[in-house]
Design a protein around this motif. Structure first.
Motif, PDB file in Angstrom:
ATOM      1  N   SER A  85       0.699  -1.157   0.082  1.00  0.00           N
ATOM      2  CA  SER A  85       0.013  -0.045   0.077  1.00  0.00           C
ATOM      3  C   SER A  85       0.962   1.125  -0.017  1.00  0.00           C
ATOM      4  O   SER A  85       0.531   2.007  -0.707  1.00  0.00           O
ATOM      5  N   LEU A  86       2.207   1.436   0.733  1.00  0.00           N
ATOM      6  CA  LEU A  86       2.852   2.545   0.689  1.00  0.00           C
ATOM      7  C   LEU A  86       3.596   2.553  -0.671  1.00  0.00           C
ATOM      8  O   LEU A  86       3.684   3.631  -1.148  1.00  0.00           O
ATOM      9  N   ARG A  87       3.993   1.375  -1.227  1.00  0.00           N
ATOM     10  CA  ARG A  87       4.684   1.445  -2.355  1.00  0.00           C
ATOM     11  C   ARG A  87       3.823   1.922  -3.540  1.00  0.00           C
ATOM     12  O   ARG A  87       4.050   3.058  -4.166  1.00  0.00           O
ATOM     13  N   LEU A  88       2.500   1.596  -3.444  1.00  0.00           N
ATOM     14  CA  LEU A  88       1.272   2.153  -4.381  1.00  0.00           C
ATOM     15  C   LEU A  88       1.301   3.712  -4.345  1.00  0.00           C
ATOM     16  O   LEU A  88       1.171   4.298  -5.196  1.00  0.00           O
ATOM     17  N   THR A  89       1.204   4.146  -2.765  1.00  0.00           N
ATOM     18  CA  THR A  89       1.113   5.512  -2.701  1.00  0.00           C
ATOM     19  C   THR A  89       2.189   6.301  -3.570  1.00  0.00           C
ATOM     20  O   THR A  89       1.919   7.317  -3.741  1.00  0.00           O
ATOM     21  N   GLY A  90       3.350   5.811  -3.332  1.00  0.00           N
ATOM     22  CA  GLY A  90       4.727   6.207  -3.898  1.00  0.00           C
ATOM     23  C   GLY A  90       4.276   6.351  -5.286  1.00  0.00           C
ATOM     24  O   GLY A  90       4.731   7.370  -6.101  1.00  0.00           O
ATOM     25  N   LEU A  91       3.816   5.238  -6.111  1.00  0.00           N
ATOM     26  CA  LEU A  91       3.542   5.196  -7.371  1.00  0.00           C
ATOM     27  C   LEU A  91       2.307   6.324  -7.784  1.00  0.00           C
ATOM     28  O   LEU A  91       2.580   7.030  -8.895  1.00  0.00           O
ATOM     29  N   ALA A  92       1.597   6.466  -6.942  1.00  0.00           N
ATOM     30  CA  ALA A  92       0.316   7.524  -7.214  1.00  0.00           C
ATOM     31  C   ALA A  92       1.265   8.855  -7.107  1.00  0.00           C
ATOM     32  O   ALA A  92       0.699   9.858  -7.871  1.00  0.00           O
ATOM     33  N   ILE A  93       2.328   9.199  -6.069  1.00  0.00           N
ATOM     34  CA  ILE A  93       2.790  10.527  -5.867  1.00  0.00           C
ATOM     35  C   ILE A  93       3.775  10.454  -7.471  1.00  0.00           C
ATOM     36  O   ILE A  93       3.814  11.632  -7.760  1.00  0.00           O
ATOM     37  N   ALA A  94       4.277   9.682  -7.771  1.00  0.00           N
ATOM     38  CA  ALA A  94       5.162   9.682  -9.108  1.00  0.00           C
ATOM     39  C   ALA A  94       4.120  10.027 -10.067  1.00  0.00           C
ATOM     40  O   ALA A  94       4.398  11.050 -11.025  1.00  0.00           O
ATOM     41  N   LEU A  95       2.994   9.425 -10.297  1.00  0.00           N
ATOM     42  CA  LEU A  95       1.948   9.890 -11.270  1.00  0.00           C
ATOM     43  C   LEU A  95       1.552  11.529 -11.078  1.00  0.00           C
ATOM     44  O   LEU A  95       1.545  12.144 -11.917  1.00  0.00           O
ATOM     45  N   LEU A  96       1.194  11.833  -9.995  1.00  0.00           N
ATOM     46  CA  LEU A  96       0.855  12.942  -9.721  1.00  0.00           C
ATOM     47  C   LEU A  96       2.113  14.315 -10.154  1.00  0.00           C
ATOM     48  O   LEU A  96       1.956  15.045 -10.716  1.00  0.00           O
ATOM     49  N   GLY A  97       3.196  13.936  -9.681  1.00  0.00           N
ATOM     50  CA  GLY A  97       4.500  14.627 -10.361  1.00  0.00           C
ATOM     51  C   GLY A  97       4.612  14.632 -11.770  1.00  0.00           C
ATOM     52  O   GLY A  97       4.832  15.555 -12.353  1.00  0.00           O
ATOM     53  N   SER A  98       4.268  13.595 -12.502  1.00  0.00           N
ATOM     54  CA  SER A  98       4.492  13.395 -13.761  1.00  0.00           C
ATOM     55  C   SER A  98       3.381  14.461 -14.415  1.00  0.00           C
ATOM     56  O   SER A  98       3.608  15.092 -15.401  1.00  0.00           O
ATOM     57  N   LEU A  99       2.064  14.383 -13.920  1.00  0.00           N
ATOM     58  CA  LEU A  99       1.158  15.215 -14.259  1.00  0.00           C
ATOM     59  C   LEU A  99       1.537  16.749 -14.300  1.00  0.00           C
ATOM     60  O   LEU A  99       1.138  17.547 -15.080  1.00  0.00           O
ATOM     61  N   LEU A 100       2.030  16.868 -12.867  1.00  0.00           N
ATOM     62  CA  LEU A 100       2.332  18.166 -12.700  1.00  0.00           C
ATOM     63  C   LEU A 100       3.467  18.821 -13.600  1.00  0.00           C
ATOM     64  O   LEU A 100       3.296  19.896 -14.113  1.00  0.00           O
ATOM     65  N   THR A 101       4.368  17.920 -13.928  1.00  0.00           N
ATOM     66  CA  THR A 101       5.401  18.383 -14.726  1.00  0.00           C
ATOM     67  C   THR A 101       5.039  18.626 -16.157  1.00  0.00           C
ATOM     68  O   THR A 101       5.130  19.524 -16.899  1.00  0.00           O
ATOM     69  N   ALA A 102       4.063  18.022 -16.627  1.00  0.00           N
ATOM     70  CA  ALA A 102       3.311  18.146 -18.063  1.00  0.00           C
ATOM     71  C   ALA A 102       2.183  19.425 -17.966  1.00  0.00           C
ATOM     72  O   ALA A 102       2.614  20.197 -18.958  1.00  0.00           O
ATOM     73  N   ILE A 103       1.554  19.687 -17.019  1.00  0.00           N
ATOM     74  CA  ILE A 103       0.905  20.964 -17.097  1.00  0.00           C
ATOM     75  C   ILE A 103       1.830  22.085 -16.909  1.00  0.00           C
ATOM     76  O   ILE A 103       1.470  23.085 -17.738  1.00  0.00           O
TER      77      ILE A 103
END
Length: 196
Positions: A85-103
């Motif tokens: 669950s914590l590793r999946l949270t890390g993946l979600a943070i990474a996805l949000l970071g990727s989206l923030l970068t793109a925007i």
């Protein structure tokens, strides 16, 4: 897709898609402005930043890819046993970071550059995400790196995250000096009014 499969291949897919998107965005900007939007200048600091960025990105792709295909090397496996669950949270943070970068990159439009350019863009970007943070692209990329390190806390990924953070520190400092020289009082006012 199971959590195990997502944790095995998710970091590689997310990193590869983000890198591909940024390469395409940089190429598109280069075409729009009529010159390279990629360049780290000739200073020792810029060459160091460029090398650290390259090392961290290539290393992270290797680390995530090696883990995804099941290479048994110790440096590719998680160093510590943390809950899925914590590793999946890390993946979600990474996805949000990727989206923030793109925007944030999209907010820059034709003013997007990788590295400190030879010439200043035609205007200082202070709207969109840049109205809330001076460095939303770096913030997003660091969220991506930290999220990946949480999702896949291997020696390779953690080392690449540290190298990437160091490259960002050098780059932010150099970009601030460049923008201050290029935009003078306008940049100074922006720097004082918007969080770094």
């Amino acid at each position: 897709m199971t959590d195990a499969a997502l944790l095995r291949s998710g970091p590689l897919v997310l990193l590869a898609v983000t890198c591909l998107w940024l390469m395409l965005a940089t190429g598109r900007t280069s075409s729009a402005v009529g010159h390279k939007a990629y360049g780290f200048g000739g200073s020792t600091r810029q060459r160091a930043a460029q090398r650290l960025f390259r090392l961290s990105i290539v290393g992270a792709i290797f680390g995530a890819g090696g883990y995804a295909i099941g290479l048994g090397w110790a440096v590719l496996r998680p160093m510590i046993d943390i809950p899925a669950s914590l590793r999946l949270t890390g993946l979600a943070i990474a996805l949000l970071g990727s989206l923030l970068t793109a925007i944030a990159q999209s907010n820059m439009e034709r003013r997007w550059r990788v590295g400190v350019p030879e010439r200043a863009p035609d205007a200082l970007v202070t709207t969109g995400l840049f109205g809330m943070s001076q460095n939303p692209v770096f913030l997003g990329m660091l969220m991506l790196a930290l999220g990946l390190a949480l999702a896949l806390p291997s020696a390779v990924i953690v080392a690449c995250t540290v190298a990437f953070w160091l490259a960002c520190e050098i780059q932010v400092w150099d970009e601030e000096m460049f923008l201050e020289n290029a935009f003078g009082a306008d940049y100074a006012a922006y720097w004082r009014s918007v969080r770094r």
